[in-house]
Write an enzyme that holds these catalytic residues in place. Structure first.
Site, PDB file in Angstrom:
ATOM      1  N   ILE A  32       8.439  23.363 -17.531  1.00 23.22           N
ATOM      2  CA  ILE A  32       9.340  22.463 -18.247  1.00 23.22           C
ATOM      3  C   ILE A  32      10.809  22.701 -17.903  1.00 23.22           C
ATOM      4  CG2 ILE A  32       7.794  22.013 -20.183  1.00 23.22           C
ATOM      5  CD1 ILE A  32       9.194  24.166 -21.773  1.00 23.22           C
ATOM      6  N   GLY A  33      11.085  23.670 -17.041  1.00 23.75           N
ATOM      7  CA  GLY A  33      12.470  23.874 -16.644  1.00 23.75           C
ATOM      8  C   GLY A  33      12.643  25.100 -15.783  1.00 23.75           C
ATOM      9  N   GLY A  67      16.137  27.428 -13.732  1.00 25.39           N
ATOM     10  CA  GLY A  67      17.563  27.524 -13.451  1.00 25.39           C
ATOM     11  C   GLY A  67      17.963  28.978 -13.416  1.00 25.39           C
ATOM     12  N   GLY A  68      19.066  29.274 -12.721  1.00 24.86           N
ATOM     13  CA  GLY A  68      19.514  30.658 -12.632  1.00 24.86           C
ATOM     14  C   GLY A  68      18.454  31.488 -11.956  1.00 24.86           C
ATOM     15  N   GLY A  90      15.245  32.101 -13.712  1.00 19.88           N
ATOM     16  CA  GLY A  90      14.037  32.020 -14.512  1.00 19.88           C
ATOM     17  C   GLY A  90      13.340  30.683 -14.388  1.00 19.88           C
ATOM     18  N   VAL A 124      10.651  28.261 -16.767  1.00 20.26           N
ATOM     19  CA  VAL A 124      10.150  28.123 -18.131  1.00 20.26           C
ATOM     20  C   VAL A 124       8.923  27.209 -18.128  1.00 20.26           C
ATOM     21  CG1 VAL A 124      10.723  27.488 -20.497  1.00 20.26           C
ATOM     22  CG2 VAL A 124      12.509  28.402 -19.002  1.00 20.26           C
ATOM     23  N   ASP A 163      28.049  30.992 -20.541  1.00 20.96           N
ATOM     24  CA  ASP A 163      27.443  29.863 -19.828  1.00 20.96           C
ATOM     25  C   ASP A 163      27.027  28.793 -20.833  1.00 20.96           C
ATOM     26  OD1 ASP A 163      26.635  28.388 -17.635  1.00 20.96           O
ATOM     27  OD2 ASP A 163      24.649  29.297 -17.541  1.00 20.96           O
TER      28      ASP A 163
END
Length: 441
Positions: free
Chosen positions: A9-10, A12-13, A15, A17, A126
């Site tokens: 579901i996501g 970024g950086g 990690g 998810v 952030d």
């Protein structure tokens, strides 16, 4: 708990998810470290940063900070689980950047979460709409909470070595100018800049934004956005409380109905000046006394009293300061307020408490107990617990006990509410008050 990992579901950086279902049957989000996002030589640093994210997030127990449900930092790759969000502020802004014309809920939730971080000596660094998650409560209401602590750091002077001096990090459109090349410079005001950028998204559409620049919008939020995003950090809001106070005044739709021409004049003076002369303060107090004699509410005056007025009066006239503080404590328990304004009241109550004498501290602490329990406002209840916790002055605990007995305050009943509401126990009070709560049961 065991987790059955589902769809991504996501990411970024560093990690990724996934949606997951726990062995308890509930749905969660589980975040795994993604070593593929960095080069091999950076993996050790990456693992340490991920561990830091989990530990910082665990340290802040607040409804407007996403909790860590469970984690394994020794797994390969390490992971942690958190509640599954219904979306993010980014999603809401993409659907309607005005948030239906009612942006108060997410904005004040963000401020509450930031304040909880800052009280722990942490800086998020952030903050952006994608890192503000939306949750639907059992009663159907919405709750916004801050997430993604991958760039969180202790305050200046405590900075972790995980962020190199030349590593910028963060998201340029929300990153303050002082952090463009060096995140060691992050202070509370760095998060305030990012909040100003979110205001720019909502009230200015993010149009024409240049990274790391001072921002502005048209309309009533102009001065607030500009102050949040000043290039000189000293010119930004000094605290979340100061920002929240001004933001509430601008977004509040209450139309003041003046009780007299004199009240209108006094409020005009209060709005125009931070430092009142002795004569102007005398005029304000005379009006307060006159209203009390006539049975007229002083709520308009109390709502206009600002943090800067409180600080100024303390410096110029301590005796009048204590008197105003007692009046403000009475105001705090005099009527019903919305959640956002409860937080504004508690900010001012905190200032009165910190600067006041023993009598005022006791009265203000009990006012926060009543305000928090009558409005079911967790933030205010936590404030009460901080004021009279185990390390408070024994003389203050004795004075609070005296007030409880003399005024026949239902202390034990209110404490039972606090225990259930914010998951604390009475033994987290000063021993004198713990004993008082036990005696009354």
């Amino acid at each position: 708990m065991q987790f059955a990992t589902g769809k991504e579901i996501g990411r970024g950086g560093f990690g990724i998810v996934f949606e997951t279902v726990g062995s308890d049957g509930n749905r969660y989000a589980i975040k795994y470290l993604n070593p593929a996002a960095f080069q091999q030589q950076d993996h050790a640093m990456l693992v340490r940063r991920f561990e830091r994210e989990v530990r910082y997030q665990q340290m802040v127990n607040h409804p407007n900070v996403v909790p860590v449900i469970e984690h394994s930092l020794t797994a390969n790759p390490p992971w942690f689980a958190m509640p599954l969000a219904a979306g993010s502020l980014k999603d809401d802004l993409e659907a309607d950047r005005t948030l239906g014309g009612t942006p108060k809920k997410p904005l004040f939730d963000i401020l509450a979460g930031l304040e909880a971080l800052h009280q722990k000596g942490l800086r998020h660094r952030d903050l952006k709409p994608a890192n503000v998650l939306k949750f639907v409560q059992p009663d159907g209401s919405l709750l916004y909470s801050i997430s993604d602590f991958g760039l969180t750091t202790p305050g200046v002077g405590q900075t972790s070595t995980l962020t190199g001096s030349n590593m910028a990090g963060g998201t340029p459109l929300y990153r303050p100018p002082e952090c463009a090349n060096n995140f060691r410079r992050a202070t509370e005001q760095a998060d305030i800049y990012s909040f100003g950028a979110i205001l720019h998204d909502i009230f200015g559409g993010g149009v024409g934004r240049i990274p790391h620049s001072e921002l502005t919008v048209a309309g009533p939020l102009k001065s607030i956005v500009e102050k949040c995003t000043k290039a000189n950090t000293r010119r930004r809001y000094r605290s979340i409380a100061a920002l929240r106070e001004e933001l509430f005044e601008v977004l509040d739709n209450t139309v003041i109905q003046f009780f007299s021409r004199e009240e209108e004049d006094v409020i005009e003076i209060l709005r125009a000046k931070e430092d009142l002369s002795d004569e102007e303060w005398d005029r304000a107090f005379n009006l307060i006394d006159d209203n009390a004699d006539k049975g007229v509410s002083n709520r308009n005056i109390m709502r206009t009293i600002a943090l800067s007025h409180i600080e100024s009066l303390f410096k110029s006239s301590p005796d009048m300061f204590d008197g105003l503080g007692e009046l403000y404590a009475d105001f705090a328990v005099s009527e019903s307020f919305d959640f956002d304004y409860c937080d504004v009241i508690s900010d001012k109550a905190d200032l009165f408490f910190n600067l006041g004498d023993l009598s005022l501290k006791a009265k203000m602490a009990l006012a926060m107990l009543q305000l928090g329990t009558s409005h079911n406002r967790w933030r205010v209840e936590r404030q009460f617990m901080r004021m009279v916790g185990p390390d408070c002055d024994p003389a203050l605990a004795e004075r609070v006990k005296m007030e409880v007995i003399a005024r026949d305050i239902p202390f034990a009943r209110r404490m039972r509410h606090v225990e259930i509401s914010i998951d604390v126990t009475a033994d987290q009070l000063h021993p004198i008050l713990h004993e008082l709560a036990a005696e009354a049961v």
